[in-house]
Design a protein around this motif. Structure first.
Motif, PDB file in Angstrom:
ATOM      1  N   ASP A  58       0.830  -1.208   0.000  1.00  0.00           N
ATOM      2  CA  ASP A  58       0.000   0.000   0.000  1.00  0.00           C
ATOM      3  C   ASP A  58       0.864   1.257   0.000  1.00  0.00           C
ATOM      4  O   ASP A  58       2.052   1.208  -0.320  1.00  0.00           O
ATOM      5  N   TYR A  59       0.272   2.369   0.402  1.00  0.00           N
ATOM      6  CA  TYR A  59       0.961   3.660   0.293  1.00  0.00           C
ATOM      7  C   TYR A  59       2.117   3.815   1.283  1.00  0.00           C
ATOM      8  O   TYR A  59       2.923   4.744   1.162  1.00  0.00           O
ATOM      9  N   THR A  64      -0.663  -5.574   1.291  1.00  0.00           N
ATOM     10  CA  THR A  64      -2.071  -5.270   1.000  1.00  0.00           C
ATOM     11  C   THR A  64      -2.983  -6.418   1.408  1.00  0.00           C
ATOM     12  O   THR A  64      -4.088  -6.196   1.926  1.00  0.00           O
ATOM     13  N   ASN A 232      -5.406   4.736   0.182  1.00  0.00           N
ATOM     14  CA  ASN A 232      -4.665   4.386  -1.033  1.00  0.00           C
ATOM     15  C   ASN A 232      -5.222   5.040  -2.289  1.00  0.00           C
ATOM     16  O   ASN A 232      -5.062   4.520  -3.388  1.00  0.00           O
TER      17      ASN A 232
END
Length: 268
Positions: A58-59, A64, A232
């Motif tokens: 993810d960010y 994830t 996200n």
């Protein structure tokens, strides 16, 4: 999985299997994850699927899939608890309105109309602003919001059943009201109410996702599907699964649960 669904020919059996799948995924899914949902890996942010991270990162570089399983758990369990609360209170109020004195029906109807007059998202914002964003506050808020809809459905069904001959005969035999409610009314409204529970669950999922998307739902370090989408959003530029997969899961979850309980209600 295709073979299993092929053997389950009836829609009801397939629906039950789908319901069990989501509940099991919510309960034991996070235990099967190889990563801590909050652990930052050595992979770059918004990396694509790989053998180490099946759905990428993810960010912040977190796995994830682990975040998704944890998000499904919070979404399903919170919404299930709030739906159980709203439908239990609404069903009780609906039956009480039909089987009690007229002033009970008037009072219950006014309370239900009052909650229906307030937009659900606005009411949730007001309650959360006062009581905070704790798990209990979220469950109670969603339960109260959707109680009115369950009450209206329960009242309409109970009123129809209460006018039937077998209820009239039970009253003529001198049966207590508790017996009439438990043995005559509840079994005959259970099927349609199951279908209504599906709608309340969907509404709860969508409301919780909206609240989390606005940043006032499930709070870090916990995560749900709505907060995953919010976190996200920049990943949509890169086609990251961290942004796309939670949206797909929300759609599959809401449609699947509704089909599950609706088909059960029609069979009953």
């Amino acid at each position: 999985m295709i073979g299993i669904f092929g053997k389950l020919r009836s829609k009801h059996d397939r629906a039950v299997l789908l319901l069990v799948f989501w509940l099991l995924l919510a309960l034991i899914g996070p235990l099967c994850s190889s990563y801590n949902p909050g652990a930052i890996s050595s992979q770059p942010v918004f990396s694509g699927p790989s053998t180490a991270h099946l759905l990428g990162t993810d960010y912040l570089g977190r796995d994830t899939l682990s975040r998704l399983l944890d998000g499904i758990r919070h979404t399903v369990l919170l919404c299930f608890a709030s739906t159980l609360l709203s439908c239990s209170i609404g069903t009780f109020m609906g039956i009480a309105a039909v089987t009690s004195k007229s002033w009970v029906e008037v009072l219950a109807g006014r309370v239900a109309d009052g909650f229906l007059a307030i937009p659900s998202l606005l009411f949730a914002l007001l309650v959360i602003a006062v009581f905070g964003t704790s798990t209990v506050a979220l469950i109670m808020t969603m339960g109260v919001i959707y109680m009115s809809g369950a009450y209206r459905t329960s009242r309409a069904l109970s009123q129809s059943v209460a006018q039937r001959d077998f209820v009239t005969m039970a009253r003529a035999r001198g049966e207590q009201m508790t017996y009439i409610i438990v043995q005559e009314i509840l079994p005959n409204i259970a099927g349609p109410m199951m279908a209504d529970i599906g709608l309340r669950f969907i509404y709860s999922v969508l409301l919780l996702s909206n609240l989390s998307f606005l940043g006032i739902g499930v709070q870090p370090p916990s995560v749900d599907l709505g907060s995953m989408v919010r976190e996200n959003m920049l990943g949509v530029v890169y086609g990251s699964p961290a942004m796309i997969v939670p949206v797909i899961v929300i759609a599959v979850l809401t449609v699947g649960i509704n089909v599950t309980l609706d088909s059960h209600g029609r069979k009953d």
